[in-house]
Design a protein around this motif. Structure first.
Motif, short mmCIF file in Angstrom:
data_model
loop_
_atom_site.label_atom_id
_atom_site.label_comp_id
_atom_site.label_asym_id
_atom_site.label_seq_id
_atom_site.Cartn_x
_atom_site.Cartn_y
_atom_site.Cartn_z
N VAL A 190 1.21 -18.67 -26.64
CA VAL A 190 0.04 -18.49 -25.78
C VAL A 190 -0.34 -19.84 -25.20
N GLY A 191 0.11 -20.09 -24.00
CA GLY A 191 -0.19 -21.34 -23.31
C GLY A 191 -0.47 -21.08 -21.85
N THR A 192 -0.10 -22.02 -20.99
CA THR A 192 -0.43 -21.92 -19.56
C THR A 192 0.21 -20.69 -18.91
N LYS A 193 1.49 -20.44 -19.18
CA LYS A 193 2.18 -19.31 -18.56
C LYS A 193 1.52 -17.99 -18.92
N VAL A 194 1.28 -17.79 -20.20
CA VAL A 194 0.64 -16.55 -20.64
C VAL A 194 -0.78 -16.46 -20.10
N GLY A 195 -1.46 -17.60 -20.02
CA GLY A 195 -2.81 -17.61 -19.46
C GLY A 195 -2.83 -17.13 -18.02
N LEU A 196 -1.86 -17.57 -17.22
CA LEU A 196 -1.79 -17.17 -15.82
C LEU A 196 -1.43 -15.69 -15.69
N LEU A 197 -0.48 -15.21 -16.49
CA LEU A 197 -0.12 -13.79 -16.45
C LEU A 197 -1.30 -12.92 -16.91
N SER A 198 -2.02 -13.37 -17.92
CA SER A 198 -3.15 -12.60 -18.44
C SER A 198 -4.30 -12.53 -17.46
N ALA A 199 -4.30 -13.41 -16.47
CA ALA A 199 -5.37 -13.40 -15.46
C ALA A 199 -5.20 -12.28 -14.44
N ILE A 200 -3.97 -11.77 -14.28
CA ILE A 200 -3.70 -10.78 -13.23
C ILE A 200 -4.56 -9.52 -13.36
N PRO A 201 -4.70 -8.91 -14.56
CA PRO A 201 -5.55 -7.71 -14.65
C PRO A 201 -6.99 -7.95 -14.23
N TRP A 221 -6.65 -26.38 -30.40
CA TRP A 221 -7.60 -25.28 -30.52
C TRP A 221 -9.01 -25.81 -30.79
N GLN A 222 -9.12 -26.95 -31.48
CA GLN A 222 -10.44 -27.55 -31.68
C GLN A 222 -11.02 -28.04 -30.35
N TRP A 223 -10.18 -28.66 -29.54
CA TRP A 223 -10.60 -29.13 -28.21
C TRP A 223 -11.06 -27.97 -27.34
N LEU A 224 -10.37 -26.84 -27.45
CA LEU A 224 -10.73 -25.62 -26.71
C LEU A 224 -12.17 -25.22 -27.01
N PHE A 225 -12.51 -25.13 -28.31
CA PHE A 225 -13.86 -24.69 -28.69
C PHE A 225 -14.93 -25.71 -28.30
N VAL A 257 -7.60 -21.75 -18.02
CA VAL A 257 -8.27 -22.94 -18.55
C VAL A 257 -8.03 -23.05 -20.04
N SER A 258 -8.17 -21.92 -20.75
CA SER A 258 -7.91 -21.94 -22.20
C SER A 258 -6.47 -22.31 -22.49
N GLY A 259 -5.56 -21.78 -21.66
CA GLY A 259 -4.15 -22.12 -21.83
C GLY A 259 -3.90 -23.61 -21.62
N LEU A 260 -4.52 -24.19 -20.58
CA LEU A 260 -4.37 -25.62 -20.32
C LEU A 260 -4.94 -26.45 -21.46
#
Length: 445
Positions: free
Chosen positions: A279-290, A178-182, A162-165
């Motif tokens: 750090v975007g959608t791809k990294v967000g999905l990979l970071s979800a695996i752990p 990044w402002q939209w994220l917060f 979600v953060s990546g998106l």
């Protein structure tokens, strides 16, 4: 053959789990997303505001200073006013402050808002631990807390993509990504905080959604536990704050949190560095695996620990596992091997936490539980302040990018050794209450 009272108790526990845990998990997910999303925003936040790596590390960690200072007072206020009122207040205010992080424009504004976020969120986590101990008996507390702790990996499992998106969303309403994220993730917490006021119930005796037999059975079981705690442990807030076991638990939890935040703050950027991307959608999905691995691991480990009843040894083993995973993640340049190491680390440091909390909640009751749990959490969470700074110092001192994660791995191993030495030793006569405390009364501070 199960008695009528036993059946009523089991059905009350099952109903409480079904009603309370999903909502508590949602609250925890939002809490952790708002705490850790700064790790996702790191690169673009620094690029747009000119924050140095040192300023970012200090600002990411300073959250825990305000959090620690206001932790005990906040939990005592929750004990006085009840979870429904106080947890709602915490969520609404921290959501607003988190959304205001979109206003950061330099190091000073970053420090101020991170400090205010810590103050606003102070008391949330120990309040939840106290709330769970007021609802679930000791025999199933580890797995119940383990289910609540699903919120930790879920926050990163769901929060990562979600953060990546959100960071890939362009410039909605003229805001930088990044402002939209917060803004989005902060205001979501405030909305859930309003709902919490109407949804939560402070104690079983007040639960209209339990029938009379269920309320009586669950309330009686918890009162009997509290009577034992008050007779054999610290019976007031001040006694809890100077209890040697409480302070020892705080030291252990400090080591646990060093492991947790050393990974949480840097996992996305580590994966981005290995994949050669941002750090975007791809990294967000990979970071979800752990975090998927952590959910499965915690589910299994807490149930085995409850069956065997040896939570201390299980906790030590899981913290050691986390430390080894953290160390291994620094020693490879392979994305697959790094993700595997992070999976091992995530299983370890997520599952150790519900196991750890069975130790202090096993002997702290009443107001002593409110103060003691908050003190443990406040001191322990200072590990979140120390971790990014220790990582940076180790890398600078050793002139090696691996030194930071290896130093956090060493702290985790020290924490595992401390867990093995923890004992529920009887307290001295000077600090044990030798008179029974009426169950209907709350001991004062």
């Amino acid at each position: 053959m199960m008695t009528t009272a036993g059946a009523a108790l089991d059905s009350a526990i099952a109903k409480a789990r079904t009603r309370l845990l999903p909502f508590l998990i949602l609250m925890y997910v939002l809490a952790f997303v708002d705490r850790a999303n700064v790790g996702f925003a790191k690169n673009v936040l620094q690029a747009d505001t000119g924050l140095s790596d040192a300023a970012f590390a200090f600002g990411a960690g300073i959250f825990f200073i305000g959090y620690a200072v206001f932790e005990v007072p906040s939990n005592l206020l929750m004990y006085r006013f009840g979870a429904r009122v106080w947890m709602s207040r915490i969520m609404v205010t921290w959501g607003i402050v988190s959304a205001c992080t979109a206003l950061v424009h330099d190091a000073t504004s970053f420090y101020i808002l991170r400090t205010l976020l810590g103050i606003a969120e102070a008391g949330f986590f120990p309040g939840i631990i106290l709330f769970l101990s007021n609802w679930f008996p000791a025999k199933i507390r580890s797995q119940t807390m383990g289910m609540f702790y699903f919120g930790f990996p879920l926050a990163l499992l769901l929060g990562s993509p979600v953060s990546g998106l959100l960071l890939d969303s362009g410039n909605p309403f003229g805001l930088l990504p990044w402002q939209w994220l917060f803004v989005v993730e902060g205001l979501a917490a405030s909305v859930v905080g309003v709902v919490a006021y109407f949804y939560l119930t402070d104690r079983p005796a007040k639960a209209a959604w339990l029938d009379a037999s269920q309320r009586d059975a669950l309330d009686r079981a918890l009162r009997e536990e509290d009577e034992h705690k008050l007779a054999h442990g610290p019976a007031s807030v001040l006694a809890a704050l100077r209890d040697s076991r409480v302070l020892f638990c705080a030291l252990i939890y400090f080591a646990v949190q060093m492991s947790v935040y050393g990974v949480v703050f840097y996992l996305p950027t580590r994966i981005a560095g290995l994949t050669g991307g941002h750090v975007g959608t791809k990294v967000g999905l990979l970071s979800a695996i752990p975090w998927i691995a952590a959910i499965v691991g915690t589910f299994c480990v807490t149930r085995m620990a409850d069956r065997q009843g040896n939570h201390r040894s299980w906790a030590a083993a899981m913290l050691a596992l986390a430390a080894l995973g953290i160390g291994a993640s620094a020693l490879t340049s392979s994305v697959v091997l790094a993700l595997t190491a992070f999976c091992v680390a995530a299983i370890g440091f997520v599952s150790v936490q519900p196991l750890f909390w069975t130790l202090p909640t096993g002997y702290l009751g009443g107001a002593a539980a409110a103060g003691g749990i908050a003190l443990i959490n406040s001191i322990g969470n200072l590990g979140g302040f120390v971790a990014p700074n220790l990582k940076g110092l180790a890398e600078h001192w050793a002139d090696s990018p691996q030194a930071g994660m290896l130093s956090l791995s060493a702290v985790g191993l020290i924490g595992a050794a401390l867990l093995l030495t923890f004992r529920h030793a009887p307290r001295s006569s000077a600090s044990v209450s030798h008179h029974s405390v009426p169950l209907g009364e709350r001991p004062g501070p």
